[in-house]
Design a protein around this motif. Sequence first.
Motif, PDB file in Angstrom:
ATOM      1  N   UNK A 159     -17.619  -6.139   7.393  1.00 57.53           N
ATOM      2  CA  UNK A 159     -19.164  -5.844   8.267  1.00 57.53           C
ATOM      3  C   UNK A 159     -18.936  -5.973  10.128  1.00 57.53           C
ATOM      4  N   UNK A 160     -17.772  -6.893   9.989  1.00 56.15           N
ATOM      5  CA  UNK A 160     -18.157  -7.292  11.814  1.00 56.15           C
ATOM      6  C   UNK A 160     -17.642  -5.695  12.019  1.00 56.15           C
ATOM      7  N   UNK A 161     -16.810  -5.996  11.794  1.00 54.97           N
ATOM      8  CA  UNK A 161     -16.059  -4.141  12.056  1.00 54.97           C
ATOM      9  C   UNK A 161     -16.873  -2.721  12.428  1.00 54.97           C
ATOM     10  N   UNK A 162     -17.755  -3.097  11.633  1.00 56.08           N
ATOM     11  CA  UNK A 162     -18.423  -1.963  11.358  1.00 56.08           C
ATOM     12  C   UNK A 162     -18.962  -1.612  12.438  1.00 56.08           C
ATOM     13  N   UNK A 163     -19.824  -2.201  12.724  1.00 51.63           N
ATOM     14  CA  UNK A 163     -20.490  -2.729  14.735  1.00 51.63           C
ATOM     15  C   UNK A 163     -20.015  -2.575  15.514  1.00 51.63           C
ATOM     16  N   UNK A 208      -8.918   4.306  17.591  1.00 48.00           N
ATOM     17  CA  UNK A 208      -9.169   4.491  16.540  1.00 48.00           C
ATOM     18  C   UNK A 208      -9.685   3.907  16.089  1.00 48.00           C
ATOM     19  N   UNK A 209     -11.331   3.655  15.770  1.00 47.33           N
ATOM     20  CA  UNK A 209     -12.448   3.431  14.814  1.00 47.33           C
ATOM     21  C   UNK A 209     -11.961   3.055  14.327  1.00 47.33           C
ATOM     22  N   UNK A 210     -11.423   3.783  12.985  1.00 47.59           N
ATOM     23  CA  UNK A 210     -11.838   4.457  11.917  1.00 47.59           C
ATOM     24  C   UNK A 210     -10.250   4.317  11.498  1.00 47.59           C
ATOM     25  N   UNK A 211      -9.458   4.420  11.835  1.00 46.50           N
ATOM     26  CA  UNK A 211      -7.654   4.116  11.351  1.00 46.50           C
ATOM     27  C   UNK A 211      -7.815   2.319  12.131  1.00 46.50           C
ATOM     28  N   UNK A 212      -8.672   1.690  12.426  1.00 52.66           N
ATOM     29  CA  UNK A 212      -8.525   0.112  12.562  1.00 52.66           C
ATOM     30  C   UNK A 212      -9.408  -0.498  10.823  1.00 52.66           C
ATOM     31  N   UNK A 213     -10.038  -0.360  10.998  1.00 52.93           N
ATOM     32  CA  UNK A 213     -11.242  -0.779   9.937  1.00 52.93           C
ATOM     33  C   UNK A 213     -10.381  -0.340   8.375  1.00 52.93           C
ATOM     34  N   UNK A 226      -8.560  -2.568   5.441  1.00 55.28           N
ATOM     35  CA  UNK A 226      -9.799  -2.746   3.960  1.00 55.28           C
ATOM     36  C   UNK A 226      -9.300  -3.990   2.474  1.00 55.28           C
ATOM     37  N   UNK A 227      -9.920  -4.574   2.285  1.00 57.80           N
ATOM     38  CA  UNK A 227      -9.567  -5.132   0.777  1.00 57.80           C
ATOM     39  C   UNK A 227      -9.445  -7.018   1.432  1.00 57.80           C
ATOM     40  N   UNK A 228      -9.682  -6.877   2.286  1.00 59.88           N
ATOM     41  CA  UNK A 228      -9.666  -8.226   2.993  1.00 59.88           C
ATOM     42  C   UNK A 228     -11.344  -8.941   2.723  1.00 59.88           C
ATOM     43  N   UNK A 229     -11.510 -10.494   3.414  1.00 60.66           N
ATOM     44  CA  UNK A 229     -12.470 -11.066   3.791  1.00 60.66           C
ATOM     45  C   UNK A 229     -13.582  -9.766   3.653  1.00 60.66           C
ATOM     46  N   UNK A 230     -15.054  -9.641   2.766  1.00 62.24           N
ATOM     47  CA  UNK A 230     -15.892  -7.886   3.169  1.00 62.24           C
ATOM     48  C   UNK A 230     -16.284  -8.629   4.845  1.00 62.24           C
ATOM     49  N   UNK A 231     -16.619  -9.733   4.634  1.00 63.56           N
ATOM     50  CA  UNK A 231     -17.350  -9.871   6.137  1.00 63.56           C
ATOM     51  C   UNK A 231     -16.716  -9.590   7.513  1.00 63.56           C
ATOM     52  N   UNK A 274      -2.399 -13.013   6.603  1.00 62.35           N
ATOM     53  CA  UNK A 274      -2.905 -12.124   5.564  1.00 62.35           C
ATOM     54  C   UNK A 274      -1.330 -11.317   5.763  1.00 62.35           C
ATOM     55  N   UNK A 275      -0.782 -10.438   5.269  1.00 60.97           N
ATOM     56  CA  UNK A 275      -0.025  -9.278   4.749  1.00 60.97           C
ATOM     57  C   UNK A 275       0.422  -8.619   6.593  1.00 60.97           C
ATOM     58  N   UNK A 276       1.108  -8.996   6.810  1.00 64.12           N
ATOM     59  CA  UNK A 276       1.589  -8.494   8.380  1.00 64.12           C
ATOM     60  C   UNK A 276       0.581  -8.027   8.681  1.00 64.12           C
ATOM     61  N   UNK A 277      -0.245  -8.894   8.682  1.00 65.08           N
ATOM     62  CA  UNK A 277      -1.662  -8.792   9.878  1.00 65.08           C
ATOM     63  C   UNK A 277      -2.379 -10.390   9.791  1.00 65.08           C
ATOM     64  N   UNK A 278      -2.779 -10.289  11.020  1.00 68.08           N
ATOM     65  CA  UNK A 278      -4.575 -11.439  11.213  1.00 68.08           C
ATOM     66  C   UNK A 278      -5.521 -10.831  11.938  1.00 68.08           C
ATOM     67  N   UNK A 279      -6.030 -11.784  12.063  1.00 71.27           N
ATOM     68  CA  UNK A 279      -7.820 -11.212  12.750  1.00 71.27           C
ATOM     69  C   UNK A 279      -8.338 -13.124  13.220  1.00 71.27           C
TER      70      UNK A 279
END
Length: 468
Positions: A284-288, A267-272, A276-281, A231-236
């Motif tokens: 959900x993974x990052x919340x773990x 920082x986990x919150x900063x990473x999450x 935001x706005x990406x595929x909800x999956x 996606x824009x400027x990033x990927x996973x």
Amino acid sequence: MSSRSPPKVWEKVERDPSSRLHVVIVGAGLGGLGAAIAILLVGHDVTVLESASEIGEIGAGIQVLPNSSRILISWGLEDKMAKYATMPRYSNMIGWKGNHLSRMDLHAYGKALGTPFWDFHRANLHRCLLDRAIELGAKLHVKSRVQAIEYAQDKLTATARLSDGRAMSADLIVGADGISSQLREVLLGKPDPPVPTGDLAYRLLIDAKDMLADPELRHFIQDPQVNYWIGPDAHAVNYVLRGGELFNMVLLVPDDMPATSMTVDGNVEEMQALYEGWDPKIGKILNLCQSVQKWKLCIRPTLEKWTHESGTFTLLGDAVHATLPYLASGCGMALEDGAALGLCLAKITNKSREQKLQALRVYEECRKERTERVVDRGNYQQYLYHVHDGKEQRERDKRFKMFGEIDELLLNNPEFIARPRLESGDDPLPWRYYGVGGWLLAYDLEKDVELRWEQAQQTQQGTTRSRL
């Protein structure tokens, strides 16, 4: 039946003392240990110097492509490695909102190429290499930081000067001290830091049990695949490790780290928030995730020369050609370097400067162009994966679809996939045949070394005749 036969396992050579080199390898990472294995198998003696207080490997997951698994198998590691490997079924390309773009059948490619795609925890891969090097006779020294290299007047040996005052002489010293290499600067005679790429990586490991408990996420563990969201400027990227025990996730985003830092706590919150706005999956993974580290992504443009004129010092791996991880080939190129160096040193019949220089010239010639191409294509994938929504993105996604259809046809003719191709192609899914798969995955290292060695011999004979 695979289209290309599996590799032959190298037999350990017993070498006469008159041609048996003492090789010192600086760095006990994946590249240094790979080089130790290859050089020991062709009959030379190896000492490995590691600056850390213990030999180990940090990090998380690592992908091993068929050109790299071929080398590991040829070093007699197949049974040991298979215990720790996950063999993903597909590599999937997914839009940042969750829309499927394309896929690659990794099992079919592995079958055609004669060697598999493997995913490992780095620590398991590193331990298998370490155990094999020790089994073959490597001597290892920790707390051994090399600060300088000195060359004998007769140019037959070099001496590694250590920070604690010790010195170790060798017929050949190999700098395999990684992306922050001090030995690269020793060879150049000047500072030469890694080059930032503008990206950083968040690396995290998640217990598979937590994902199996979620009906929306359990399929990631039960059916191991490699998934790329772009996606824009990033990927996973994510994939399964240790046969389903761990889930490896890497998030690639713009670099906001201090210029001098290579690794910092994230920082986990900063990473999450970045996803935001990406595929909800993904959310959900990052919340773990409980904790995370950030890694600055840098490259090492290749050098004009990798080897000192004395023939007693050369470089290998990330020290000379570190790449973005976007082709999953940094480790693979280091393992190929080690194998190529071993094959070239197998050819020498005495310890003369001339013989060592010829071996190192062929090694460098064999590796330089290939590793430059990997660095360049890694940079191009950075651009391709991070395109913003719009015309360029739509054109890229059309290519994903078109080359996916072409690839389906190729799988009906696996002999074609195993046929080396010199050119890179326009397929944005890079490992497929018409991306870089034709030259990256179908590469025959042993054949390349043999061909270049013969050419070097012919050139030398021609030069000798012209002098007569």
